[in-house]
Write a protein that holds these residues in place. Structure first.
Motif, mmCIF file in Angstrom:
data_model
loop_
_atom_site.group_PDB
_atom_site.id
_atom_site.type_symbol
_atom_site.label_atom_id
_atom_site.label_comp_id
_atom_site.label_asym_id
_atom_site.label_seq_id
_atom_site.Cartn_x
_atom_site.Cartn_y
_atom_site.Cartn_z
ATOM 1 N N ILE A 168 -15.786 14.887 -48.058
ATOM 2 C CA ILE A 168 -16.868 14.721 -47.112
ATOM 3 C C ILE A 168 -17.955 13.730 -46.901
ATOM 4 O O ILE A 168 -17.405 12.474 -46.206
ATOM 5 C CB ILE A 168 -17.820 15.853 -46.322
ATOM 6 C CG1 ILE A 168 -17.050 16.929 -45.995
ATOM 7 C CG2 ILE A 168 -18.808 15.792 -45.552
ATOM 8 C CD1 ILE A 168 -16.147 17.061 -44.835
ATOM 9 N N SER A 169 -18.372 13.394 -48.175
ATOM 10 C CA SER A 169 -19.461 12.210 -48.350
ATOM 11 C C SER A 169 -18.496 11.319 -48.577
ATOM 12 O O SER A 169 -18.420 9.369 -48.264
ATOM 13 C CB SER A 169 -19.784 11.889 -50.272
ATOM 14 O OG SER A 169 -21.396 13.900 -49.853
ATOM 15 N N ARG A 170 -17.005 11.169 -49.577
ATOM 16 C CA ARG A 170 -16.296 9.504 -49.018
ATOM 17 C C ARG A 170 -15.855 9.585 -47.540
ATOM 18 O O ARG A 170 -15.738 8.326 -47.313
ATOM 19 C CB ARG A 170 -14.776 10.340 -50.660
ATOM 20 C CG ARG A 170 -14.188 8.640 -50.262
ATOM 21 C CD ARG A 170 -12.621 9.504 -50.964
ATOM 22 N NE ARG A 170 -12.356 10.817 -50.874
ATOM 23 C CZ ARG A 170 -11.532 11.564 -50.258
ATOM 24 N NH1 ARG A 170 -10.971 9.623 -49.050
ATOM 25 N NH2 ARG A 170 -10.616 12.336 -50.024
ATOM 26 N N LEU A 171 -15.127 10.369 -46.617
ATOM 27 C CA LEU A 171 -15.141 10.227 -45.283
ATOM 28 C C LEU A 171 -16.344 9.657 -44.886
ATOM 29 O O LEU A 171 -15.923 8.311 -44.046
ATOM 30 C CB LEU A 171 -14.289 11.460 -44.715
ATOM 31 C CG LEU A 171 -13.493 11.730 -45.907
ATOM 32 C CD1 LEU A 171 -12.850 13.384 -44.885
ATOM 33 C CD2 LEU A 171 -11.567 10.978 -45.209
ATOM 34 N N LEU A 172 -17.274 10.653 -44.857
ATOM 35 C CA LEU A 172 -19.118 9.468 -44.209
ATOM 36 C C LEU A 172 -19.113 8.086 -44.451
ATOM 37 O O LEU A 172 -19.025 7.299 -44.312
ATOM 38 C CB LEU A 172 -19.956 10.533 -44.822
ATOM 39 C CG LEU A 172 -20.182 11.815 -44.246
ATOM 40 C CD1 LEU A 172 -20.968 12.280 -44.366
ATOM 41 C CD2 LEU A 172 -19.950 11.902 -42.280
ATOM 42 N N LYS A 173 -19.041 8.052 -45.886
ATOM 43 C CA LYS A 173 -18.612 6.378 -46.692
ATOM 44 C C LYS A 173 -17.988 5.373 -45.981
ATOM 45 O O LYS A 173 -18.131 4.184 -45.531
ATOM 46 C CB LYS A 173 -18.634 6.829 -47.737
ATOM 47 C CG LYS A 173 -19.524 5.344 -48.370
ATOM 48 C CD LYS A 173 -20.852 5.282 -48.378
ATOM 49 C CE LYS A 173 -21.344 3.830 -48.530
ATOM 50 N NZ LYS A 173 -22.823 3.372 -48.529
ATOM 51 N N LYS A 174 -16.364 6.024 -45.689
ATOM 52 C CA LYS A 174 -15.850 5.561 -45.359
ATOM 53 C C LYS A 174 -16.003 5.065 -43.562
ATOM 54 O O LYS A 174 -15.631 3.910 -43.076
ATOM 55 C CB LYS A 174 -14.595 6.314 -45.269
ATOM 56 C CG LYS A 174 -12.853 5.072 -44.465
ATOM 57 C CD LYS A 174 -11.584 5.763 -45.065
ATOM 58 C CE LYS A 174 -10.972 5.214 -44.345
ATOM 59 N NZ LYS A 174 -9.458 5.541 -44.712
ATOM 60 N N LYS A 218 -24.304 6.196 -39.343
ATOM 61 C CA LYS A 218 -24.894 5.149 -40.444
ATOM 62 C C LYS A 218 -25.400 6.189 -41.473
ATOM 63 O O LYS A 218 -26.001 7.368 -40.631
ATOM 64 C CB LYS A 218 -25.847 4.303 -39.788
ATOM 65 C CG LYS A 218 -25.867 2.568 -39.222
ATOM 66 C CD LYS A 218 -26.738 1.773 -38.788
ATOM 67 C CE LYS A 218 -26.422 0.769 -38.267
ATOM 68 N NZ LYS A 218 -27.196 -0.727 -37.539
ATOM 69 N N LEU A 219 -25.712 6.271 -42.489
ATOM 70 C CA LEU A 219 -26.031 7.245 -43.238
ATOM 71 C C LEU A 219 -27.008 6.857 -44.171
ATOM 72 O O LEU A 219 -28.067 5.753 -44.213
ATOM 73 C CB LEU A 219 -25.050 7.662 -44.431
ATOM 74 C CG LEU A 219 -23.599 7.912 -43.939
ATOM 75 C CD1 LEU A 219 -22.818 7.331 -45.694
ATOM 76 C CD2 LEU A 219 -23.313 8.896 -43.812
ATOM 77 N N TYR A 220 -28.204 7.748 -43.747
ATOM 78 C CA TYR A 220 -29.606 7.580 -43.844
ATOM 79 C C TYR A 220 -29.952 8.791 -44.712
ATOM 80 O O TYR A 220 -28.989 10.052 -44.819
ATOM 81 C CB TYR A 220 -30.715 7.790 -42.738
ATOM 82 C CG TYR A 220 -30.631 6.941 -42.050
ATOM 83 C CD1 TYR A 220 -30.760 5.136 -42.281
ATOM 84 C CD2 TYR A 220 -29.848 6.868 -41.067
ATOM 85 C CE1 TYR A 220 -30.828 4.162 -40.962
ATOM 86 C CE2 TYR A 220 -29.593 5.450 -39.824
ATOM 87 C CZ TYR A 220 -30.497 4.339 -40.148
ATOM 88 O OH TYR A 220 -30.284 3.146 -39.672
#
Length: 212
Positions: free
Chosen positions: A188-194, A202-204
């Motif tokens: 999930i973290s990898r896909l969110l970054k992509k 945007k990730l906060y």
């Protein structure tokens, strides 16, 4: 301020005929659940079915490995179709329901259910519509699990979260998303970054801003 059953019914279930509202007010009880509190668990028999008056309820399906898979939400104006089915057939629950925030429900005793179906057309049609809408929700889940990749499922999930919460600032952790989608936090973290790199979000530190 204390809200009466009649006021709740008028606000969220005004399609019910006056006689139906009256019998519900006389025979049902209001129950309150705090955020994170469980409303039902797998293997549990039902003593009542529920109408959602305030808040939001999250339904999960538990796997054999104790993992959880998110099914759909119940919000004010909704009823739990699964509890209706299990209650009328005297079967145990196959899902877990948890309050996503402070939630108020109207608990309808099982002995009253048959009478409501026989005597009140608005209740009969409400039950049919509840079954139909929940079935459509399940079809969406199946469609995304079987025919979509995790990236598409994640996008659908985030969009749905933004719509349900009425905000683009989603206060949800990567682990919570992974639990709901039956995936791993790393994936999930990898896909969110992509998705962030593609300007979809945007990730906060404490929330995700959904751009869409």
């Amino acid at each position: 301020m204390i809200i009466t059953i009649e006021e709740y019914l008028h606000k969220y279930f005004n399609q019910f005929e006056p006689a139906l509202k009256k019998i519900l007010a006389e025979n049902c009880t209001i129950k309150t659940f705090e955020a994170g509190e469980e409303l039902m668990n797998p293997g549990q028999f039902f003593k009542s079915t529920m109408l959602i008056m305030e808040g939001r309820v999250k339904l999960y399906r538990e796997g054999e490995d104790s993992g959880e898979f998110f099914i759909y939400y119940l919000e004010p104006g909704d009823a739990c179709a699964l509890s209706m089915i299990c209650a009328t057939r005297n079967q145990t629950s196959q899902v877990m329901a948890k309050a996503d925030e402070k939630t108020v429900v109207l608990a309808i005793p099982l002995p009253l259910m048959d009478q409501l179906m026989r005597e009140y057309k608005t209740w009969y049609y409400f039950v049919l519509e509840t079954y139909r809408s929940r079935f459509e929700e399940l079809l969406k889940v199946i469609d995304h699990v079987v025919f979509r990749g995790m990236d598409e499922r994640l996008e659908f999930y985030l969009k749905n979260q933004a719509e349900k919460n009425h905000t683009n600032q989603l206060k949800i952790t990567h682990q919570e998303i992974a639990n709901d989608l039956n995936s791993s936090r790393e994936v999930i973290s990898r896909l969110l970054k992509k998705m962030e790199q593609n300007n979809r979000l945007k990730l906060y530190r404490n929330y995700i801003e959904w751009i869409g």
